[in-house]
Scaffold this active site. Sequence first.
Site, mmCIF file in Angstrom:
data_model
loop_
_atom_site.group_PDB
_atom_site.id
_atom_site.type_symbol
_atom_site.label_atom_id
_atom_site.label_comp_id
_atom_site.label_asym_id
_atom_site.label_seq_id
_atom_site.Cartn_x
_atom_site.Cartn_y
_atom_site.Cartn_z
ATOM 1 C CD GLU A 1 45.419 27.550 20.090
ATOM 2 O OE1 GLU A 1 45.191 28.410 19.613
ATOM 3 O OE2 GLU A 1 45.865 26.635 19.312
ATOM 4 C CG HIS B 1 69.220 17.411 34.572
ATOM 5 N ND1 HIS B 1 67.932 17.397 35.083
ATOM 6 C CD2 HIS B 1 69.795 16.701 33.858
ATOM 7 C CE1 HIS B 1 67.514 16.022 34.610
ATOM 8 N NE2 HIS B 1 68.542 15.585 33.665
ATOM 9 C CD1 TRP C 1 53.218 35.943 15.746
ATOM 10 C CD2 TRP C 1 55.196 34.530 16.204
ATOM 11 N NE1 TRP C 1 54.551 36.557 16.081
ATOM 12 C CE2 TRP C 1 55.425 35.681 16.260
ATOM 13 C CE3 TRP C 1 55.850 33.214 15.857
ATOM 14 C CZ2 TRP C 1 56.759 35.821 16.912
ATOM 15 C CZ3 TRP C 1 57.426 33.429 16.578
ATOM 16 C CH2 TRP C 1 57.562 34.723 16.878
ATOM 17 C CB ILE C 2 50.920 31.381 9.846
ATOM 18 C CG1 ILE C 2 50.222 32.570 9.906
ATOM 19 C CG2 ILE C 2 49.911 29.962 9.259
ATOM 20 C CD1 ILE C 2 49.432 32.639 10.887
ATOM 21 C CB THR D 1 48.230 36.001 15.177
ATOM 22 O OG1 THR D 1 49.173 34.875 14.337
ATOM 23 C CG2 THR D 1 47.697 35.284 16.267
#
Length: 387
Positions: A365, A340, A155-156, A125
Amino acid sequence: MDFRLNDEQRLFRDTLRSFVDKEIVPVARDWEQSGRYPTEIVTGMRDLGLFGLAVPEEYGGLGADMVSFALAFEEISRGWMGVAGILGSHSVSCFMLARHGTEEQKQQYLPALATGERRTGIALTEPGAGTDLQGIRTTARRDGDDYVVNGTKMWITNARYADPLPVLVKTDPSASPAHRGMSILLVHADSPGFEVTADIGKLGYKGTESCEVVLTDVRVPASQLLGGVEGRGMQQALSALETGRINIAARSVGVAQRAYDESLSYARERTAFGQPIGDFQAIQLRLAEIAVRLQAARLMTYWAASRMDEGVRMDTESGMAKLFASDQAMACAADAMRIHGGYGYSTEFEVERLYRDAPLMSIGEGTNDVLRTVVAKSLLAGRATIS
């Protein structure tokens, strides 16, 4: 039709479950909140051989079947989804290298990747190209025996540890359609001009870094072209993402399982109006809904994984499993927070982390909306049937 795990898979799951309960669950909340890198957990995953999940046995890996592959991501994500990301990008890259690399590339990298001595990721990306990979702008110009690479990736995962890092580039920017001019280069981390410039802040998915990577006149030997042939990068990446969608689906199951575990325990222990809140029908309905969603997602994920073990094309099945399981993870996390009440919003409880982690699975993905179109086109083209 047998929906049970075999003996080997059950033993593998039990070993993973013990590791997660002892080494991840007790520290996940504190380490995530402090931003501490999970070095000891990574070492434990190395000791278990998990970095070799997608590496064939002949190169020193586990050569795991895809159901076992899914079990690994499910169990680790039950403890801490972000840590599973360290293993996820590494495994996608190993699968791609094992399937598409030249024999020399496999011999050079896979044995060390299998042990975790080397780690890797995958750089697809860019700032202006996420789902639309054909829109990438990173180029690789041939210059003698090298390629000269220029571009930026975003975003690696594992960017600060990946060596080599497979990078999707355009070796022929004028090609039409664009994918015919796309290739993958295996870039060494010490290459001049290769720089990890920034860690990107995130709502969730912490524990592993997500980085910007800048490549400025990086010279990459032509021998580092994955598979040795230009123009196949898009197909290589997409085939690897089939395993990526299995691991995202399995991570979603892990998050949903933890949401169920935390909700069930809280419903038994928390009291209101003089009785456990689990006695109230409203809570019972939410618990039942979480359990149904969880089990349906698990079965679909294992089904898609088993189809991949059969060696058939399964982009439809993996897409279906990923989009369904990730939707269920988000729903289960939201219901767990409702069970909760106010405590679900507190950083002292696990539920708020699940609520922050779950949305990534609907994005990573391939976004779920895009995957829905992939599934629909496959059905319309007759490449998949539902029966």
